[in-house]
Scaffold this active site. Structure first.
Site, mmCIF file in Angstrom:
data_model
loop_
_atom_site.group_PDB
_atom_site.id
_atom_site.type_symbol
_atom_site.label_atom_id
_atom_site.label_comp_id
_atom_site.label_asym_id
_atom_site.label_seq_id
_atom_site.Cartn_x
_atom_site.Cartn_y
_atom_site.Cartn_z
ATOM 1 N N ARG A 74 0.840 -1.207 0.000
ATOM 2 C CA ARG A 74 0.000 0.000 0.000
ATOM 3 C C ARG A 74 0.871 1.251 0.000
ATOM 4 N NH1 ARG A 74 -1.725 1.499 4.637
ATOM 5 N NH2 ARG A 74 -2.389 -0.555 5.324
ATOM 6 N N TYR A 118 -18.125 16.130 -13.768
ATOM 7 C CA TYR A 118 -18.541 14.735 -13.869
ATOM 8 C C TYR A 118 -19.586 14.462 -12.773
ATOM 9 C CZ TYR A 118 -17.936 9.659 -13.514
ATOM 10 O OH TYR A 118 -18.125 8.320 -13.456
ATOM 11 N N ASP A 152 -9.501 19.199 -13.131
ATOM 12 C CA ASP A 152 -9.754 17.864 -13.673
ATOM 13 C C ASP A 152 -9.505 17.947 -15.182
ATOM 14 O OD1 ASP A 152 -10.876 15.528 -14.748
ATOM 15 O OD2 ASP A 152 -12.364 15.384 -13.147
ATOM 16 N N LYS A 169 -9.832 7.041 -18.646
ATOM 17 C CA LYS A 169 -10.293 7.614 -19.911
ATOM 18 C C LYS A 169 -9.121 7.725 -20.894
ATOM 19 C CE LYS A 169 -13.970 7.806 -17.342
ATOM 20 N NZ LYS A 169 -14.392 8.988 -16.599
HETATM 21 C C1 LIG Z 1 -14.824 9.359 -15.283
HETATM 22 C C2 LIG Z 1 -14.509 10.684 -14.730
HETATM 23 C C3 LIG Z 1 -14.204 10.852 -13.369
HETATM 24 C C4 LIG Z 1 -14.257 9.704 -12.393
HETATM 25 O O1 LIG Z 1 -13.234 8.801 -12.620
HETATM 26 P P1 LIG Z 1 -13.307 7.229 -12.260
HETATM 27 O O2 LIG Z 1 -12.026 6.714 -12.772
HETATM 28 O O3 LIG Z 1 -14.512 6.674 -12.943
HETATM 29 O O4 LIG Z 1 -13.446 7.168 -10.762
HETATM 30 C C5 LIG Z 1 -13.843 12.105 -12.926
HETATM 31 N N1 LIG Z 1 -13.818 13.165 -13.762
HETATM 32 C C6 LIG Z 1 -14.130 13.053 -15.064
HETATM 33 C C7 LIG Z 1 -14.084 14.257 -15.934
HETATM 34 C C8 LIG Z 1 -14.489 11.819 -15.593
HETATM 35 O O5 LIG Z 1 -14.809 11.721 -16.890
#
Ligand SMILES: *Cc1c(COP(=O)(O)O)cnc(C)c1O
Length: 387
Positions: free
Chosen positions: A55, A107, A179, A204
């Site tokens: 961890r 999101y 983000d 993504k």
């Molecule tokens: C998918 C997404 C998240 C969340 O991420 P996970 O990997 O699904 O926890 C956060 N911000 C954006 C812009 C996203 O597209």
């Protein structure tokens, strides 16, 4: 981990080489998957370097972190089990009584975590349209510690001015977190524009192959990286070594994939804008986008994310359910094209009044344009829309 000597190399070279080196025992060119929970210690209290427990430290994870730090022009990066765990760690630096100003159109899962989980712990959140710098300024309070934005936003493709918001945050004694999931580091590097944290759902574009859930935060200041590592060690949202390996492998083609996503996204956006069955196309690369100029200033490309309004929920359903190459699915940023109806899917957890207030209409369809052949993708959409 720091980016060391890769600073001068171009993005594609860093994507392939930063943070990785041939494994010393055999010379294996690929980073090994250190699939271990613990490490044998030669003497009590004297582990091999900082490797004592999985961890706390894992070499596959560290290679991924060094690589992403180099791509985001950061001093360090900290990888998490998911994008939401990464965002959670940024907010969990704060304490009860502290306040966060955040984009209202993040999101859906981010809004849900803020409003239904972290707000219960005594952290205050104000939701604003962060593309309006004055609206952010008006929401800042003496106890504001963090401004958290997403640019482009999901799925309205709003663009926020990272440089202006970084200056605003710093004047107020707060930090700015961006983000960057929708843009990818190939198209936008918020730390270069003054942000303090850049966070990705590496699920993504960063991984890009729809086979891993992951998150990562890059920072310009190593103290912030240490704080985030401490939070991760203390709360436990670590990514597995196999997932770190796959993400690192995905990143090796990030620059090549993003060039094709950018080209296909632009082609699909132009096609849709000219089609009579489409009311509105939201794509920062089109001159019709209200913040096209700002997008051109802070982005190097506009990705494969395109949102279109086809007017009604029935027409949105018809479009999403009858494509051949665009698969009906949540998520985005993989090599294959996806299509979804945010109001019924990714943003179903956002209250209807809030969705309507920000223009997230039931007829809005979100496309994640993949890297298939452009002509096939356009023919697919044309066939459904022409009906
Ligand atoms: C998918 C997404 C998240 C969340 O991420 P996970 O990997 O699904 O926890 C956060 N911000 C954006 C812009 C996203 O597209």
């Amino acid at each position: 981990m720091s980016r060391h000597d890769h600073d001068a190399a171009g993005f594609g070279t860093r994507a392939i080489h930063a943070g990785v080196a041939p494994e010393p025992v055999t010379g294996a060119i690929m980073t090994p998957i250190f699939q271990t929970s613990t490490y044998v210690q030669p003497a009590v209290g004297h582990p091999h370097g900082h490797y004592d427990y999985g961890r706390t430290a894992n070499p596959t994870r560290e290679a991924l972190e060094a690589n992403m730090a180099a791509l985001e022009s950061g001093a360090g990066a900290v990888a998490f089990a998911s994008g939401l765990a990464a965002i959670e760690a940024i907010v969990k630096r704060l304490s009860a009584g502290d306040h966060v100003v955040t984009e209202e159109n993040t999101y859906g899962g981010t809004t849900r975590m803020f409003s239904r989980v972290l707000a219960r712990l005594g952290i205050g959140f104000s939701y604003v349209d962060a593309s309006d710098v004055e609206a952010v300024r008006a929401a800042v309070r003496p106890e504001t510690q963090l401004i958290h934005i997403e640019t482009p936003t999901n799925p309205l493709m709003r663009i926020s001015d990272v440089g202006a918001l970084a200056a605003l945050a710093h004047d107020a004694g707060a930090l700015l977190s961006v983000d960057n999931t929708f843009a990818s580091p190939y198209n936008q590097r918020p730390l270069e524009l003054g942000a303090d944290f850049v966070v990705h759902s590496s699920t993504k574009y960063v991984n890009g192959h729809s086979d891993v859930i992951g998150g990562i935060v890059a920072v310009g200041d190593l103290e912030l990286a240490e704080e985030l590592s401490f939070l991760r060690k203390s709360t436990g949202a670590v990514p597995g070594p196999m997932d770190c390996f796959l993400t690192l492998r995905g990143i090796k083609t990030l620059h090549v994939r993003m060039r094709q996503h950018n080209a296909n996204g632009m082609a699909v956006a132009r096609f849709l804008e000219a089609h009579p069955a489409v009311d509105r196309v939201l794509y920062p690369g089109l001159p019709s986008h209200p913040q096209h100029e700002l997008a051109c200033r802070q982005m190097d490309g506009f990705t494969g994310m395109v949102s279109v309004d086809v007017g009604t929920i029935e027409r949105a359903r018809a479009l999403t359910e009858h494509c051949r190459w665009f698969a009906l699915a949540e998520s985005l940023g993989g090599v294959e094209s996806l299509i979804s109806v945010p109001a019924l899917m990714t943003h179903a957890s956002v209250p209807e009044e809030r969705r309507e207030a920000m223009g997230l209409t039931p007829g809005l369809v979100r496309l994640s344009v993949g890297i298939e052949d452009e002509a096939d993708l356009i023919e697919d959409l044309a066939r459904v829309l022409d009906r």
